[in-house]
Write a protein that holds these residues in place. Structure first.
Motif, PDB file in Angstrom:
ATOM      1  N   THR A 148       0.683 -50.882 -15.653  1.00 18.13           N
ATOM      2  CA  THR A 148       1.360 -51.906 -16.462  1.00 18.13           C
ATOM      3  C   THR A 148       2.754 -51.478 -16.916  1.00 18.13           C
ATOM      4  OG1 THR A 148       0.417 -51.072 -18.536  1.00 18.13           O
ATOM      5  CG2 THR A 148      -0.848 -52.742 -17.348  1.00 18.13           C
ATOM      6  N   ALA A 149       3.174 -50.260 -16.540  1.00 16.90           N
ATOM      7  CA  ALA A 149       4.445 -49.743 -17.045  1.00 16.90           C
ATOM      8  C   ALA A 149       5.630 -50.602 -16.620  1.00 16.90           C
ATOM      9  CB  ALA A 149       4.653 -48.305 -16.584  1.00 16.90           C
ATOM     10  N   ARG A 150       5.662 -51.010 -15.369  1.00 15.85           N
ATOM     11  CA  ARG A 150       6.799 -51.811 -14.901  1.00 15.85           C
ATOM     12  C   ARG A 150       6.849 -53.154 -15.628  1.00 15.85           C
ATOM     13  NH1 ARG A 150       9.499 -49.893 -10.578  1.00 15.85           N
ATOM     14  NH2 ARG A 150       8.523 -48.221  -9.377  1.00 15.85           N
ATOM     15  N   LYS A 151       5.696 -53.731 -15.883  1.00 15.43           N
ATOM     16  CA  LYS A 151       5.669 -54.996 -16.607  1.00 15.43           C
ATOM     17  C   LYS A 151       6.181 -54.801 -18.027  1.00 15.43           C
ATOM     18  CE  LYS A 151       2.590 -58.782 -17.945  1.00 15.43           C
ATOM     19  NZ  LYS A 151       1.200 -59.303 -17.864  1.00 15.43           N
ATOM     20  N   ARG A 152       5.781 -53.709 -18.677  1.00 14.44           N
ATOM     21  CA  ARG A 152       6.200 -53.453 -20.053  1.00 14.44           C
ATOM     22  C   ARG A 152       7.701 -53.230 -20.133  1.00 14.44           C
ATOM     23  NH1 ARG A 152       2.104 -49.044 -22.475  1.00 14.44           N
ATOM     24  NH2 ARG A 152       3.168 -49.568 -24.440  1.00 14.44           N
TER      25      ARG A 152
END
Length: 221
Positions: A148-152
Motif C-alpha cells: 500500500t506504500a505507493r498508494k499512500r
C-alpha cells in the motif's frame, strides 16, 4: 537540558555510554537500569526525555520495555542500542514506534547525534543500521510491507514526495533545506505534514514507506 535514562545489563557498557553522554553539556544522565523492568520503573520515577534501551536484557528485554514505555510513558523517546545480527529485532521495534537505532560499536558522535535527534522529536538510524534496513527493504524481506506504500505516497504533493525521498535517504532537515534551496522551517513544516498524511509516528517509519514506494533511488543514498 536533555534528560536521559540508560538501560543495559552490562555495567561496563553503561559506564562507557554515560561517559560519552556526560561529555555533552546539553545532556544529563538521570538514571541507569540493568534490565527492562527496572528501566520502565525508573522512567516513571524520573520522566526522562530519552530512554536508551539495550535490546537484550534480563527479566524484560528492550523491545518489551519499549512496548511498555509507549503505553505508560509516551512522552519519552526510545532509542535502541543494538549489535550486528539483530535485524529481526530492528523490524519489530520499528513497527512498534522506536525513534531510532544505534550500534554499540558505532562512533560516539552518532550516540550524541541520536540523543539530540530523538529528543527534538525526530528519528535517528546510525548509518550502518540504516544500510541494513535499506538492504532488507530492497530485498523484499521482513520489513518490506509495500503493498500500500505507493498508494499512500500518491496522496502527497510532488514537493512532499520529494521531501519524503530525502528523509528516506537519511538527510537531516538542514541538509534537505540546502538541497531544495529553502529555509529549514519550511522543511520542518513539510515533514510534519508528511507524517500526518502518512499516519506514521516518526521519520523512521516515513523513511520505510519512502523505500517501499520506490521513492529513494541510488542517487540519493
Amino acid at each position: 537540558m536533555i534528560r536521559v535514562l540508560l538501560a543495559d545489563d552490562e555495567a561496563m557498557i553503561r559506564a562507557g555510554v554515560r561517559a560519552i553522554l556526560s561529555a555533552d553539556p546539553g545532556i544529563e544522565v538521570v538514571a541507569e537500569a540493568a534490565d527492562g523492568h527496572q528501566a520502565v520503573e525508573l522512567t516513571l520515577a524520573h520522566r526522562p526525555d530519552v530512554v536508551l534501551l539495550d535490546i537484550r536484557m534480563p527479566r524484560m528485554d528492550g523491545l518489551a520495555a519499549a512496548d511498555e514505555l509507549r503505553r505508560v510513558a509516551p512522552a519519552a523517546s526510545v532509542l535502541m542500542l543494538t549489535t550486528f545480527g539483530e535485524d529481526e529485532y530492528i523490524a519489530r521495534a520499528l513497527s512498534g514506534g522506536a525513534a531510532g537505532f544505534l550500534l554499540k560499536s558505532g562512533d560516539p558522535r552518532e550516540l550524541l547525534a541520536g540523543v539530540h535527534a530523538v529528543a527534538e522529536g525526530a528519528a535517528y538510524l546510525s548509518p550502518k543500521v540504516a544500510h541494513r534496513v535499506i538492504a532488507e527493504l530492497s530485498g523484499g524481506g521482513r520489513l518490506a510491507h509495500g503493498t500500500t506504500a505507493r498508494k499512500r505516497t500518491g496522496a502527497l504533493t510532488p514537493r512532499e514526495r520529494q521531501v519524503l525521498a530525502l528523509v528516506g535517504a537519511g538527510l537531516s532537515n538542514a541538509e534537505i533545506a540546502a538541497r531544495l534551496h529553502v529555509v529549514e522551517g519550511t522543511v520542518k513544516a513539510y515533514v510534519s505534514a508528511i507524517l500526518t498524511r502518512l499516519e506514521v509516528r516518526n521519520r523512521v517509519q516515513a523513511a520505510i514507506i519512502a523505500y517501499e514506494a520506490g521513492l529513494v533511488d541510488d542517487t540519493l543514498r
